[in-house]
Design an enzyme around this catalytic site. Structure first.
Site, short mmCIF file in Angstrom:
data_model
loop_
_atom_site.label_atom_id
_atom_site.label_comp_id
_atom_site.label_asym_id
_atom_site.label_seq_id
_atom_site.Cartn_x
_atom_site.Cartn_y
_atom_site.Cartn_z
N ASP A 16 32.97 46.16 47.50
CA ASP A 16 34.15 47.01 47.59
C ASP A 16 34.01 48.06 48.69
O ASP A 16 32.90 48.49 49.00
CB ASP A 16 34.38 47.68 46.23
CG ASP A 16 35.79 48.25 46.11
OD1 ASP A 16 36.69 47.80 46.85
OD2 ASP A 16 35.99 49.16 45.29
N ASN A 64 44.17 40.53 44.06
CA ASN A 64 44.25 40.76 45.51
C ASN A 64 45.40 39.98 46.17
O ASN A 64 45.82 40.31 47.28
CB ASN A 64 42.92 40.41 46.20
CG ASN A 64 41.80 41.39 45.91
OD1 ASN A 64 40.62 41.02 45.93
ND2 ASN A 64 42.11 42.65 45.63
C1 IPE Z 1 37.58 44.21 43.41
O1 IPE Z 1 37.92 45.19 44.33
C2 IPE Z 1 37.81 42.85 44.00
C3 IPE Z 1 36.88 42.47 45.05
C4 IPE Z 1 35.86 43.16 45.49
C5 IPE Z 1 37.13 41.17 45.63
P1 IPE Z 1 39.39 45.81 44.38
O2 IPE Z 1 39.37 46.81 45.49
O3 IPE Z 1 40.42 44.75 44.44
O4 IPE Z 1 39.47 46.54 42.96
P2 IPE Z 1 40.26 47.84 42.52
O5 IPE Z 1 41.69 47.65 42.92
O6 IPE Z 1 39.62 48.99 43.24
O7 IPE Z 1 40.04 47.92 41.05
C1 IPE Z 2 36.80 44.90 49.24
O1 IPE Z 2 37.28 45.94 50.00
C2 IPE Z 2 37.29 43.55 49.72
C3 IPE Z 2 38.35 42.96 48.90
C4 IPE Z 2 38.81 43.46 47.78
C5 IPE Z 2 38.95 41.73 49.36
P1 IPE Z 2 38.72 46.55 49.77
O2 IPE Z 2 39.69 45.81 50.60
O3 IPE Z 2 39.03 46.66 48.33
O4 IPE Z 2 38.54 48.02 50.39
P2 IPE Z 2 38.95 49.39 49.73
O5 IPE Z 2 38.39 49.38 48.34
O6 IPE Z 2 40.44 49.45 49.76
O7 IPE Z 2 38.29 50.43 50.58
MG MG Z 3 38.73 48.01 46.87
#
Ligand code: IPE
Ligand code: IPE
Ligand code: MG
Length: 236
Positions: A16, A64
Site C-alpha cells: 500500500d 480497486n
Molecule cells: C489494499 O489497498 C489493496 C491493495 C494493496 C491491492 P487499498 O489502498 O485498496 O485499501 P484501502 O482503500 O486503503 O483500505
Molecule cells: C497500493 O497503492 C496499490 C493498489 C491498491 C493497487 P495505492 O494505490 O492504494 O496507494 P495509496 O494508498 O492511495 O497511497
Molecule cells: Mg491504498
C-alpha cells in the site's frame, strides 16, 4: 537476538501507499504503481534469501475496480508488463507463480499472459509467488460457501461433513498454508478485505514506508520482528 520463531513459511504483503508516494513527489499515481514494481523484485529476492516458501502479494482488490477507469487501465497495463518482463527472472529465481482472486474479471489478454506464465513456472520449486488479483476475501468466502451448498444440495456431502479443513479447501488458496506473517506498508492499520479467513493467527507487522520505498532490508526487519513475537494460538 532472542528468537521465538523460525523463518515464516508464508509471508503475505498488502502493498500500500503507491499513490501517496507519487503525490509526495508531484507525480501521477501511475508512477507510484510503476515504482512499486521494483519493490516486488526486492521482496521476492529477500524471501528467497530467507527460505520463505510462499509469498502472497495483494496487487489488486475487488474494491480497486471502483477506482477511476484510467487508473485501473494503468494498473492492468503494469500487470501485463510484469507478466511479460519477469519471465526470465522468475525462471532464474526458480519461482512458481500462482494467482488468486476473481481472475475471470481481468482483461482476456492479461488472463492469457497469466496462464502462460503459471504454466511455464509450474515446476519451479524454490518459492511460490501468489498474486492476489481482483481479490476480495468476502467474495472468496461466499464462493466457498456456495460450492459447499451446491454439493450438499446435490447430496454429494452432508452438512455435518463441513468442517474447517473442508471449508478451507474450497477457498482460492486451496492447499496453500496460512500466512504466518502479514505485512502492510504505508502505516495503515486495516486488512482491507485480504485473506480474512487465512490470517486468523498471522502475526501482523505494519511498516510506515510507502510500498515504492520498500527494500529487502525492510522485509528482513519485518521477519526479525516476527521472530521476536511469541505465538500462542490461544494456548499457553
Ligand atoms: C489494499 O489497498 C489493496 C491493495 C494493496 C491491492 P487499498 O489502498 O485498496 O485499501 P484501502 O482503500 O486503503 O483500505
Ligand atoms: C497500493 O497503492 C496499490 C493498489 C491498491 C493497487 P495505492 O494505490 O492504494 O496507494 P495509496 O494508498 O492511495 O497511497
Ligand atoms: Mg491504498
Amino acid at each position: 537476538m532472542p528468537s521465538d520463531q523460525d523463518t515464516p513459511r508464508h509471508i503475505a504483503i498488502i502493498m500500500d501507499g503507491n499513490g501517496r508516494w507519487a503525490k509526495e513527489r508531484g507525480l501521477p499515481r501511475r508512477e507510484g504503481h510503476r515504482a512499486g514494481a521494483e519493490s516486488v523484485r526486492e521482496a521476492i529476492d529477500a524471501c528467497k534469501e530467507l527460505g520463505v516458501e510462499y509469498l502472497t502479494l495483494y496487487a489488486f482488490s475487488s474494491e480497486n475496480w471502483n477506482r477511476p477507469a484510467a487508473e485501473v487501465k494503468a494498473l492492468m497495463a503494469l500487470l501485463d508488463r510484469f507478466l511479460d518482463e519477469r519471465e526470465k527472472d522468475l525462471m532464474r529465481q526458480d519461482v512458481r507463480l500462482l494467482a488468486i482472486g476473481q481472475i475471470e474479471r481481468l482483461p482476456a489478454s492479461t488472463r492469457k499472459r497469466l496462464d502462460r506464465l503459471k504454466e511455464k513456472t509450474a515446476n519451479n520449486r524454490s518459492i511460490t509467488l501468489v498474486l492476489a488479483l481482483s481479490y476480495g476475501s468476502r467474495e472468496e468466502i461466499v464462493e466457498a460457501a456456495r460450492s459447499l451448498a451446491t454439493d450438499a444440495a446435490a447430496g454429494k456431502i452432508t452438512p455435518e461433513q463441513i468442517d474447517n479443513s473442508l471449508f478451507a479447501s474450497r477457498l482460492w488458496t486451496g492447499d496453500i498454508p496460512d500466512p504466518d506473517l502479514l505485512v502492510r506498508t504505508s502505516g495503515e492499520l486495516r486488512v482491507s478485505n485480504f485473506l480474512l479467513w487465512q490470517i486468523s493467527y498471522a502475526e501482523i507487522v505494519i511498516v510506515k514506508k510507502f510500498w515504492p520505498e520498500f527494500r529487502q532490508g525492510d522485509l528482513f526487519e519485518a521477519v526479525n520482528e516476527y521472530r521476536r513475537r511469541h505465538r500462542r494460538f490461544g494456548a499457553l
